[in-house]
Design an enzyme around this catalytic site. Structure first.
Site, PDB file in Angstrom:
ATOM      1  N   ASP A 101       0.817  -1.214   0.000  1.00  0.00           N
ATOM      2  CA  ASP A 101       0.000   0.000   0.000  1.00  0.00           C
ATOM      3  C   ASP A 101       0.850   1.263   0.000  1.00  0.00           C
ATOM      4  OD1 ASP A 101       0.944  -0.361   2.588  1.00  0.00           O
ATOM      5  OD2 ASP A 101      -1.010  -0.895   3.411  1.00  0.00           O
TER       6      ASP A 101
ATOM      7  N   ASN B 290      -7.345  -3.070  14.538  1.00  0.00           N
ATOM      8  CA  ASN B 290      -8.742  -3.330  14.154  1.00  0.00           C
ATOM      9  C   ASN B 290      -8.864  -4.519  13.197  1.00  0.00           C
ATOM     10  OD1 ASN B 290      -7.731  -2.356  11.751  1.00  0.00           O
ATOM     11  ND2 ASN B 290      -9.162  -0.648  11.557  1.00  0.00           N
TER      12      ASN B 290
ATOM     13  N   HIS C  50      -7.146  -4.882  10.321  1.00  0.00           N
ATOM     14  CA  HIS C  50      -6.910  -4.638   8.890  1.00  0.00           C
ATOM     15  C   HIS C  50      -5.632  -5.341   8.423  1.00  0.00           C
ATOM     16  CE1 HIS C  50      -4.599  -0.539   9.479  1.00  0.00           C
ATOM     17  NE2 HIS C  50      -3.780  -1.545   9.563  1.00  0.00           N
TER      18      HIS C  50
ATOM     19  N   GLU D  14      -9.641  -2.039   5.450  1.00  0.00           N
ATOM     20  CA  GLU D  14     -10.256  -1.731   6.736  1.00  0.00           C
ATOM     21  C   GLU D  14     -11.496  -2.604   6.965  1.00  0.00           C
ATOM     22  OE1 GLU D  14      -8.558  -0.097   8.671  1.00  0.00           O
ATOM     23  OE2 GLU D  14      -7.819   1.821   7.921  1.00  0.00           O
TER      24      GLU D  14
HETATM   25  P1  PGA Z   1       2.287  -1.558  12.641  1.00  0.00           P
HETATM   26  O1  PGA Z   1       1.110  -1.530  11.599  1.00  0.00           O
HETATM   27  O2  PGA Z   1       3.247  -2.574  12.167  1.00  0.00           O
HETATM   28  O3  PGA Z   1       2.876  -0.165  12.594  1.00  0.00           O
HETATM   29  O4  PGA Z   1       1.683  -1.890  13.965  1.00  0.00           O
HETATM   30  C1  PGA Z   1       0.526  -2.722  11.183  1.00  0.00           C
HETATM   31  C2  PGA Z   1      -0.699  -2.407  10.382  1.00  0.00           C
HETATM   32  O5  PGA Z   1      -1.361  -1.400  10.656  1.00  0.00           O
HETATM   33  O6  PGA Z   1      -1.021  -3.192   9.473  1.00  0.00           O
END
Ligand code: PGA
Length: 246
Positions: free
Chosen positions: A67, A136, A138, A143
């Site tokens: 992404d 959450n 994702h 999302e």
């Molecule tokens: P993080 O993000 O590795 O910074 O916790 C993971 C994500 O949001 O997919």
């Protein structure tokens, strides 16, 4: 779905890097699906160490990132182009033309989504897709509520994601509220998936994932449709499962 629980973040990172390194060393060509965020940083450091100390070469490796924020130039320190360059690509011998990320500043975002999906099909699918997981649930920036049959698309980031990612910006208002992300179907095309999770803030999401209930409000649950998923996590991310088991 396999689960590998490590004592801490450092050993989790080493284990994930070792799986990737073994693939690269045993294959003529490797396609990696890559993630950004805090979680894979230690894994990238371990891959760089493998390159520097054991001579692991990435000359025949191709990368496809999950992404990118919409509206951030590749030179912006919080763009994922910048992140990948800074944390991995500039420190290994991968030819830059073999590294792919969605272009979040494309004039036509819908053309960019189609172009990126075509790249995934032409270069990929990834032999190994590295994923983080949002608090959450994702994966990529898919999302809660995302369509499990979605391909690369533009997404409005959830308020909880904006809040979680505000730590990288001066204020939450600076966090771009849209991104281009590989869709869940694009992710599921990968041959093998490694999902990394570290820390107590991920313990709820890991526990929910291991409940094996497929629910579009918890996007990571789509991974139960994939035949080869390994969770590489640390003890803190495992803590809620462990406390339930007593
Ligand atoms: P993080 O993000 O590795 O910074 O916790 C993971 C994500 O949001 O997919």
């Amino acid at each position: 779905m396999n689960i590998l629980v490590n004592d801490d973040y450092a050993s989790m990172s080493q284990q994930a890097a070792a799986i990737i390194e073994a693939h690269i060393c045993n294959h003529e060509r490797t396609v990696l699906g890559l993630a950004t965020g805090s979680t894979p940083l230690g894994m990238y450091e371990a891959l760089i160490e493998g390159h520097q100390t054991r001579g692991v070469s990435f000359k025949r490796t191709f990368t496809l990132n999950l992404d990118e924020y919409i509206g951030l130039q590749p030179s912006h320190p919080q763009s994922y182009h910048y992140y990948m360059q800074h944390h991995l690509f500039s420190k290994i011998d991968i030819p830059l033309h073999q590294t792919y990320l969605p272009n979040g500043t494309a004039q036509s975002l819908s053309d960019e989504c189609s172009r990126y999906e075509q790249i995934i099909d032409e270069v990929g699918p990834p032999d190994i897709q590295v994923l983080g997981i949002g608090e959450n649930g994702h994966i990529g920036f898919n999302e809660p509520g995302s369509d499990f049959s979605g391909t690369t698309h533009v997404i409005d980031l959830a308020p909880s994601t904006l809040k979680a990612n505000a730590r990288f910006f001066h204020t939450v208002d600076e966090v771009p509220n849209k991104a281009i992300t590989m869709g869940i179907q694009s992710i599921l095309k990968s041959k093998r998936i490694l999902l990394l999770a570290s820390g107590e803030n991920k313990a709820w999401a890991v526990k929910k994932l291991m409940e094996k209930i497929i629910d579009d409000q918890f996007p990571a649950s789509a991974l139960h449709h994939h035949p080869d998923v390994t969770l590489v996590i640390d003890q803190k991310a495992y803590s809620q499962i462990q406390s339930d088991r007593g």
